[in-house]
Design an enzyme around this catalytic site. Structure first.
Site, short mmCIF file in Angstrom:
data_model
loop_
_atom_site.label_atom_id
_atom_site.label_comp_id
_atom_site.label_asym_id
_atom_site.label_seq_id
_atom_site.Cartn_x
_atom_site.Cartn_y
_atom_site.Cartn_z
CD GLN A 1 46.09 -10.37 -15.36
OE1 GLN A 1 46.50 -9.38 -14.77
NE2 GLN A 1 46.75 -11.51 -15.36
CB SER B 1 9.53 -3.20 4.43
OG SER B 1 10.28 -2.82 3.31
CB THR C 1 13.93 -4.19 0.37
OG1 THR C 1 13.94 -4.40 1.79
CG2 THR C 1 12.79 -3.25 0.00
CG PHE D 1 4.70 -0.24 -6.13
CD1 PHE D 1 5.21 0.49 -7.20
CD2 PHE D 1 5.03 0.16 -4.84
CE1 PHE D 1 6.04 1.58 -6.97
CE2 PHE D 1 5.85 1.26 -4.61
CZ PHE D 1 6.35 1.97 -5.68
N GLY E 1 31.96 3.01 -23.90
CA GLY E 1 30.99 4.07 -24.18
C GLY E 1 29.70 3.52 -24.76
CD GLU F 1 -2.88 -1.13 2.36
OE1 GLU F 1 -2.85 -0.18 3.18
OE2 GLU F 1 -3.69 -2.08 2.43
N PRO F 2 0.30 2.40 -0.28
CG PRO F 2 -1.05 4.10 -1.17
CD PRO F 2 -1.08 2.68 -0.68
CD GLU G 1 7.24 -10.90 -5.18
OE1 GLU G 1 6.76 -11.01 -4.03
OE2 GLU G 1 6.54 -10.72 -6.17
CB SER H 1 3.09 -6.79 -11.14
OG SER H 1 4.15 -6.20 -10.42
C1 LIG Z 1 7.96 -2.46 -10.25
C2 LIG Z 1 7.37 -2.93 -8.97
C3 LIG Z 1 6.39 -3.91 -8.98
C4 LIG Z 1 5.81 -4.32 -7.79
N1 LIG Z 1 4.80 -5.25 -7.83
C5 LIG Z 1 4.11 -5.51 -6.68
C6 LIG Z 1 2.94 -6.32 -6.70
O1 LIG Z 1 2.57 -6.86 -7.73
N2 LIG Z 1 2.24 -6.51 -5.56
C7 LIG Z 1 2.64 -5.94 -4.38
O2 LIG Z 1 1.96 -6.12 -3.39
N3 LIG Z 1 3.75 -5.17 -4.32
C8 LIG Z 1 4.49 -4.94 -5.45
N4 LIG Z 1 5.61 -4.13 -5.39
C9 LIG Z 1 5.95 -3.52 -4.14
C10 LIG Z 1 7.21 -4.05 -3.49
O3 LIG Z 1 6.99 -5.32 -2.95
C11 LIG Z 1 7.62 -3.02 -2.45
O4 LIG Z 1 8.05 -1.87 -3.14
C12 LIG Z 1 8.70 -3.52 -1.52
O5 LIG Z 1 8.22 -4.55 -0.71
C13 LIG Z 1 9.26 -2.39 -0.67
O6 LIG Z 1 8.25 -1.70 -0.02
P1 LIG Z 1 8.21 -0.09 -0.08
O7 LIG Z 1 8.33 0.29 -1.50
O8 LIG Z 1 7.03 0.36 0.66
O9 LIG Z 1 9.52 0.36 0.63
P2 LIG Z 1 9.71 0.66 2.22
O10 LIG Z 1 9.12 -0.48 2.98
O11 LIG Z 1 9.21 1.99 2.50
O12 LIG Z 1 11.27 0.58 2.36
C14 LIG Z 1 12.11 1.73 2.15
C15 LIG Z 1 13.53 1.35 2.55
O13 LIG Z 1 13.58 1.04 3.94
C16 LIG Z 1 14.15 -0.24 4.15
N5 LIG Z 1 13.52 -0.87 5.31
C17 LIG Z 1 12.20 -0.93 5.60
N6 LIG Z 1 12.01 -1.55 6.77
C18 LIG Z 1 13.24 -1.92 7.23
C19 LIG Z 1 13.71 -2.59 8.39
N7 LIG Z 1 12.86 -3.07 9.31
N8 LIG Z 1 15.03 -2.76 8.54
C20 LIG Z 1 15.92 -2.31 7.60
N9 LIG Z 1 15.51 -1.64 6.50
C21 LIG Z 1 14.18 -1.47 6.30
C22 LIG Z 1 13.88 -0.99 2.87
O14 LIG Z 1 14.78 -2.06 2.69
C23 LIG Z 1 14.08 0.11 1.85
O15 LIG Z 1 15.46 0.26 1.62
C24 LIG Z 1 6.25 -3.76 -6.58
C25 LIG Z 1 7.26 -2.82 -6.57
C26 LIG Z 1 7.82 -2.40 -7.75
C27 LIG Z 1 8.90 -1.36 -7.73
C1 LIG Z 2 27.75 9.94 -23.21
C2 LIG Z 2 29.16 9.92 -23.73
C3 LIG Z 2 29.76 11.10 -24.11
C4 LIG Z 2 31.05 11.09 -24.64
N1 LIG Z 2 31.59 12.27 -25.05
C5 LIG Z 2 32.78 12.26 -25.70
C6 LIG Z 2 33.31 13.44 -26.29
O1 LIG Z 2 32.74 14.52 -26.19
N2 LIG Z 2 34.49 13.36 -26.96
C7 LIG Z 2 35.16 12.20 -27.10
O2 LIG Z 2 36.19 12.17 -27.73
N3 LIG Z 2 34.68 11.06 -26.54
C8 LIG Z 2 33.51 11.06 -25.86
N4 LIG Z 2 33.02 9.89 -25.31
C9 LIG Z 2 33.77 8.65 -25.50
C10 LIG Z 2 34.45 8.12 -24.21
O3 LIG Z 2 35.58 8.87 -23.85
C11 LIG Z 2 34.83 6.65 -24.50
O4 LIG Z 2 33.62 5.94 -24.57
C12 LIG Z 2 35.75 6.06 -23.46
O5 LIG Z 2 37.01 6.62 -23.53
C13 LIG Z 2 35.89 4.55 -23.63
O6 LIG Z 2 36.25 4.22 -24.94
P1 LIG Z 2 35.40 3.16 -25.76
O7 LIG Z 2 33.98 3.45 -25.61
O8 LIG Z 2 35.96 3.06 -27.10
O9 LIG Z 2 35.66 1.80 -24.97
P2 LIG Z 2 36.85 0.79 -25.23
O10 LIG Z 2 38.12 1.51 -25.29
O11 LIG Z 2 36.49 -0.10 -26.36
O12 LIG Z 2 36.83 -0.06 -23.89
C14 LIG Z 2 36.00 -1.21 -23.72
C15 LIG Z 2 36.40 -1.89 -22.43
O13 LIG Z 2 37.74 -2.37 -22.51
C16 LIG Z 2 38.53 -1.87 -21.45
N5 LIG Z 2 39.89 -1.70 -21.93
C17 LIG Z 2 40.29 -1.09 -23.05
N6 LIG Z 2 41.62 -1.17 -23.17
C18 LIG Z 2 42.10 -1.83 -22.10
C19 LIG Z 2 43.39 -2.23 -21.65
N7 LIG Z 2 44.47 -1.93 -22.32
N8 LIG Z 2 43.48 -2.90 -20.49
C20 LIG Z 2 42.37 -3.19 -19.79
N9 LIG Z 2 41.12 -2.86 -20.17
C21 LIG Z 2 40.98 -2.18 -21.31
C22 LIG Z 2 37.85 -0.58 -21.06
O14 LIG Z 2 38.18 -0.19 -19.76
C23 LIG Z 2 36.40 -0.96 -21.23
O15 LIG Z 2 35.99 -1.69 -20.10
C24 LIG Z 2 31.76 9.89 -24.75
C25 LIG Z 2 31.17 8.72 -24.30
C26 LIG Z 2 29.87 8.73 -23.82
C27 LIG Z 2 29.23 7.44 -23.38
#
Ligand SMILES: Cc1cc2nc3c(=O)[nH]c(=O)nc-3n(C[C@H](O)[C@H](O)[C@H](O)COP(=O)(O)OP(=O)(O)OC[C@H]3O[C@@H](n4cnc5c(N)ncnc54)[C@H](O)[C@@H]3O)c2cc1C
Ligand SMILES: Cc1cc2nc3c(=O)[nH]c(=O)nc-3n(C[C@H](O)[C@H](O)[C@H](O)COP(=O)(O)OP(=O)(O)OC[C@H]3O[C@@H](n4cnc5c(N)ncnc54)[C@H](O)[C@@H]3O)c2cc1C
Lengths: 390, 265
Positions: free
Chosen positions: A286, A135, A372, A159, A347, A130-131, A370, A161
Site C-alpha cells: 500500500q 528576479s 522562480t 545564464f 537504493g 544579469e549577474p 522563467e 541558454s
Molecule cells: C539553467 C538556467 C538557464 C537559464 N536560462 C536563462 C536564459 O536563457 N535567459 C535568461 O535571461 N535567464 C536565464 N536563467 C536565469 C533565471 O531566469 C534566473 O536564475 C531566475 O530568474 C532567478 O534569478 P536569480 O538567479 O538572479 O535569483 P535571485 O533573483 O537572486 O533570487 C534568489 C532567491 O530570492 C528569491 N526572491 C527574489 N526576489 C524575491 C521577492 N521579491 N520576494 C520573494 N522572494 C524573492 C527568489 O525566489 C530566489 O529564491 C537561467 C537560469 C538557469 C539556472
Molecule cells: C549509496 C548506497 C550505499 C549503500 N551501502 C550499503 C552497505 O554498505 N551495505 C548494505 O548492506 N547495503 C547498502 N545499501 C543498500 C540500502 O540499505 C538499500 O538500498 C535499502 O535498504 C533499500 O533496499 P533496496 O534498494 O533493495 O530497495 P527495496 O527494498 O527494493 O525497496 C523499493 C521500494 O519499496 C518500498 N518497500 C519495500 N518493501 C516494502 C513494504 N513491505 N511495504 C512498503 N514499502 C516497501 C521501499 O520503501 C522502497 O520505496 C546502500 C545503498 C546505497 C544507495
C-alpha cells in the site's frame, strides 16, 4: 501508447503527440542518459529536431513556420521532455524570441529573422538575467546608447541558454537608465552574434542538471547594433515585450515539468511491478500505491492546468495569472514526483544506472527558470488582489 | 504520373518485453499487452520509405496506402500518410478479421484492382507478427503480374522497375516492366520520421473505408486455406554446464572438445 489523460486533443494533436513520442522512444531514450552524464551537446538530436520542424512550431506559416497553437506546443514540449528535459529546453527561448518578434516586431523584422528561425538555421536565445539581477529585472545594468544609426551596448548577461549554439539573441537593455519607473526606460534588441564583434561568449556554466545544453555568460563591450534591431522600432517598450514573452517560457517550463514527472511515474510503475520484497511485487504494498496515486493525480492536474493556461495564451490575451499557476504547480509537482520515484526505486534510484536520478536533478531547475516559484506566487497574488478590486 | 500502392499491416509491437507476451491458447489468439500500442509492421514501413524515395526523385508520384483490418489500423495508415504518402484506404469488414494470407491477398488484390491503374505494389517481405512472407507474392499471382522479392533498393523509371535484391551471399539486380509487385527487406534502410508539417497534413486527410462488397467480393465465399491448429509459447529450457580446468588453456581445450562433440564447431 500515449499517456492516458483527460486533456482533450484534436486529431491533429493526437497524431503529432504519437509521432513525437515515436521519435523520442526510438531516438532520444536510448542515448539521453549517456549524453546527459557526459554533459554532451546533443548535436545530432537537435539536427533531427530541426529537420522535423520543431524550430518553427509556433511561427506563422507566412514566415515558414507551422503556426501551431501553444496547446500543441505544450504537448510537444511535454513529449520531448519525457525523453530528456534538455530537449524541451532547447526550443524554449527560441520559441519565446520568435513569438516576441512576431508579436511586436515590424514587418521588416519579421521577414528578416523569422524564416531562418523557422528552419532552425538561426537559433535564438534570450538575455534578460544579469549577474546582479534575476528576479528583479528592472535592476539590470546593461545599457544601450544611441550613436548615429546604431546603438552601443555595454554589459554582461548571465545564464543564457543556447548561448554558444544560438545566433540571434533578444537582449533586454536600459536605453534610459534614469527613467522612473525604471521599466519605462527599457528596450529589447535583436542581436546577431555573428555580425556583432563586441559580443562574446563567456564561460560555460556547469549545472546540477539540465545538462547537454549550453548555458553561458555573454559579454557586450561597445557592441554596435543597428537601430533597426530595436524590437518594434520604438524605445521604452522592452519591459512590456519581455513580460508578455515570458508567459511563453512559463508554458514551456510547465510542460517540461509535466514531461519529466510523467517519465518518473512511468518508470516507477514499471519498476514497482518488477521489484519484489517480502514475497510480492512492491506495487502490491500500500505504501507504494499511495505514492503512485499521488504522483498520477498531481501530474494530471498539472497537465490540465498547463494546457488550459496555454489555451488562454492562444486566445491572444495576457495570461500571466494562469501561466504563473501552471508553472508554479507543475514544477513543484515535478520536484515532488521525481523524489517519490527515487524512493520507489530504493537504493537503485540513487544510482546512475536508473533514469530517476536524472529526473531528480532536472526537476529543480524548473523551480527557478522563467521566474522562480516565489516570483510566480507574487504574480498570482497581485492578479488575485487586483481581481477583487479595492 | 506513377502510382505506387503500399500494403501496410498493423502488428503488436515486436519490442514488447518477452515477459509480457501472452497467448490465449483456447482462443488461439495473442493477448494484446495493455499500455503498448500496436505499430505498423516494420517491413511495411520500409516499403513506404521505398515508395517515398521514388517520389523524392519523381515528385508527381502518387502513393496510396492500403490496409486490411479493423478501425484501429487507421493509426498505421495515418503514420504512413504522415511520412509523406498521399492517400489511404482501409478495408474494414468484420467478416474479414480472421482472414488468412490467401484471403488477405485476394482482398488486397481486389482493392488494388479498384485503385488501378498502378505501376508498382510494394509489400514488406513478411509481416513481423506471423512471418509467413507470402502475401506479396500471392497478390502478384492473383493479379498476374511479375513479383520481385526481398528488395534493398527499388528504382522506377519510364515504366521499368529495377530492383536490387538481397541474396544469402550477396546482391542481384532484377528488372521488370510495370506493373509489378516488389517486397522489401530491412537492408533498404531506415524509414524516415514524419515532419510536423506532414503530420499536420496527414491529420486532415480522409482515409477511405471499404468493405468486401465495395470490392465486389462476397465475404462468405472467401474461405481460408490455412487453419491454425494450436497457438502456444514454446518452452525454452536452458541448461548450464561449467567447464572446469586448472589453466585457461585447459578450460579452452575442454570447451573446444565439448563444442566439437555437439557438432557446433
Ligand atoms: C539553467 C538556467 C538557464 C537559464 N536560462 C536563462 C536564459 O536563457 N535567459 C535568461 O535571461 N535567464 C536565464 N536563467 C536565469 C533565471 O531566469 C534566473 O536564475 C531566475 O530568474 C532567478 O534569478 P536569480 O538567479 O538572479 O535569483 P535571485 O533573483 O537572486 O533570487 C534568489 C532567491 O530570492 C528569491 N526572491 C527574489 N526576489 C524575491 C521577492 N521579491 N520576494 C520573494 N522572494 C524573492 C527568489 O525566489 C530566489 O529564491 C537561467 C537560469 C538557469 C539556472
Ligand atoms: C549509496 C548506497 C550505499 C549503500 N551501502 C550499503 C552497505 O554498505 N551495505 C548494505 O548492506 N547495503 C547498502 N545499501 C543498500 C540500502 O540499505 C538499500 O538500498 C535499502 O535498504 C533499500 O533496499 P533496496 O534498494 O533493495 O530497495 P527495496 O527494498 O527494493 O525497496 C523499493 C521500494 O519499496 C518500498 N518497500 C519495500 N518493501 C516494502 C513494504 N513491505 N511495504 C512498503 N514499502 C516497501 C521501499 O520503501 C522502497 O520505496 C546502500 C545503498 C546505497 C544507495
Amino acid at each position: 501508447m500515449p499517456t492516458p489523460t483527460l486533456a482533450a486533443l484534436t486529431e491533429e494533436q493526437q497524431l503529432i503527440v504519437s509521432e513525437v513520442r515515436r521519435f523520442v522512444e526510438k531516438e532520444v531514450l536510448p542515448i539521453a542518459t549517456e549524453l546527459e552524464h557526459r554533459d554532451e551537446y546533443p548535436a545530432a538530436l537537435i539536427d533531427q529536431m530541426k529537420g522535423l520542424g520543431m524550430m518553427g512550431i509556433t511561427i506563422p506559416p507566412e514566415y515558414g513556420g507551422l503556426g501551431l497553437p501553444f496547446t500543441t506546443y505544450s504537448a510537444i514540449v511535454e513529449e520531448l521532455s519525457r525523453g530528456w528535459m534538455s530537449l524541451g529546453g532547447v526550443i524554449n527561448t527560441h520559441a519565446m524570441v520568435s513569438w516576441m518578434i512576431n508579436s511586436f516586431g515590424t514587418e521588416e523584422q519579421k521577414r528578416c529573422w523569422l524564416p531562418a528561425m523557422a528552419t532552425g538555421e538561426k537559433r535564438a536565445g534570450l538575455c534578460m538575467t544579469e549577474p546582479n539581477a534575476g528576479s528583479d529585472l528592472q535592476a539590470i545594468q546593461m545599457t544601450a546608447v544611441r550613436d548615429g544609426d546604431d546603438y552601443v551596448l555595454n554589459g554582461t548577461k548571465m545564464f543564457v541558454s543556447n548561448g554558444v549554439q544560438g545566433k540571434l539573441f533578444a537582449v533586454l537593455t536600459k536605453t534610459d537608465p534614469r527613467a522612473q519607473p525604471p521599466y519605462s526606460g527599457m528596450t529589447t534588441f535583436i542581436v546577431d552574434k555573428d555580425e556583432t564583434p563586441g559580443m562574446t561568449v563567456g564561460r560555460l556554466i556547469e549545472k546540477l542538471g539540465y545538462k547537454g545544453i549550453d548555458t553561458t555568460e555573454l559579454f557586450f563591450e561597445d557592441a554596435r547594433v543597428p537601430a533597426g534591431n530595436v524590437v518594434g522600432g520604438e524605445e521604452g517598450q522592452g519591459w512590456y515585450h519581455i513580460m508578455a514573452t515570458i508567459e511563453i517560457g512559463r508554458i514551456n517550463v510547465a510542460s517540461r515539468a509535466v514531461g519529466v514527472a510523467t517519465a518518473a511515474l512511468e518508470d516507477s510503475v514499471r519498476y514497482s511491478k518488477q521489484r519484489r520484497t517480502f514475497g510480492r511485487p512492491i506495487a502490491d504494498h500500500q505504501a507504494i500505491q499511495l505514492m503512485l496515486a499521488d504522483m498520477a493525480t498531481k501530474i494530471e492536474a498539472a497537465r490540465l492546468l498547463t494546457r488550459a493556461a496555454a489555451a488562454r495564451k492562444d486566445a491572444g490575451e495576457r495570461a500571466d495569472l494562469w501561466v504563473g499557476m501552471a508553472k508554479l504547480f507543475a514544477t513543484e509537482v515535478a520536484q515532488e514526483v521525481s523524489l517519490m520515484a527515487l524512493r520507489i526505486h530504493g537504493g537503485y534510484g540513487y544510482t546512475k544506472e536508473m533514469r530517476v536520478e536524472r529526473y531528480y536533478r532536472d526537476a529543480p531547475f524548473m523551480l527557478i527558470g522563467e521566474g522562480t516559484n516565489e516570483i510566480q506566487k507574487l504574480v498570482i497574488a497581485r492578479n488575485i488582489l487586483k481581481m477583487f478590486g479595492e | 504520373m506513377p502510382h505506387i500502392i503500399c500494403c501496410v499491416k498493423q502488428v503488436p509491437d515486436p519490442e514488447t518485453p518477452a515477459s509480457q507476451f501472452r497467448v490465449d491458447e483456447a482462443a488461439k489468439k495473442v493477448v494484446p499487452v495493455p499500455g503498448i500500442a500496436p505499430v505498423p509492421s516494420q517491413f511495411d514501413t520500409i516499403g513506404v520509405e521505398a515508395a517515398l524515395r521514388i517520389k523524392d526523385k519523381t515528385p508527381d508520384t502518387t502513393i496510396t496506402i492500403l490496409s486490411l483490418g479493423p478501425e484501429s489500423y487507421r493509426d498505421s495508415i495515418k503514420h504512413s500518410l504522415a511520412m509523406g504518402a498521399d492517400e489511404g484506404v482501409l478495408i474494414n469488414d468484420p467478416a474479414l478479421y480472421e482472414a488468412d494470407h490467401w484471403v488477405t491477398a485476394q482482398v488486397l488484390a481486389a482493392a488494388i484492382g479498384k485503385l488501378a491503374p498502378f505501376d508498382l505494389v510494394i509489400c514488406g517481405r513478411q509481416a513481423v507478427d506471423w512471418d509467413m512472407g507470402v502475401v506479396g507474392s500471392t497478390i502478384a499471382e492473383i493479379l498476374n503480374v511479375p513479383c520481385i522479392t526481398i528488395a534493398k533498393e527499388i528504382q522506377y523509371k519510364d515504366g521499368q522497375v529495377v530492383v536490387e535484391r538481397v541474396l544469402l551471399d550477396g546482391f542481384e539486380t532484377a528488372e521488370s516492366p510495370a506493373p509489378c509487385v516488389v517486397t522489401v527487406s530491412n537492408e533498404l534502410g531506415e524509414p524516415r520520421y514524419p515532419q510536423l508539417r506532414q503530420i499536420m497534413a496527414a491529420a486532415r486527410k480522409e482515409v477511405k473505408v471499404w468493405t468486401a462488397s465495395d470490392l465486389g467480393l462476397d465475404a462468405a465465399q472467401l474461405k481460408n486455406l490455412v487453419s491454425l491448429e494450436r497457438l502456444y509459447v514454446p518452452e525454452v529450457k536452458v541448461e548450464t554446464e561449467i567447464i572446469d580446468g586448472e589453466t585457461p588453456q585447459e578450460k579452452a581445450e575442454k570447451l573446444a572438445l565439448k563444442l566439437r562433440e555437439a557438432k557446433l564447431i
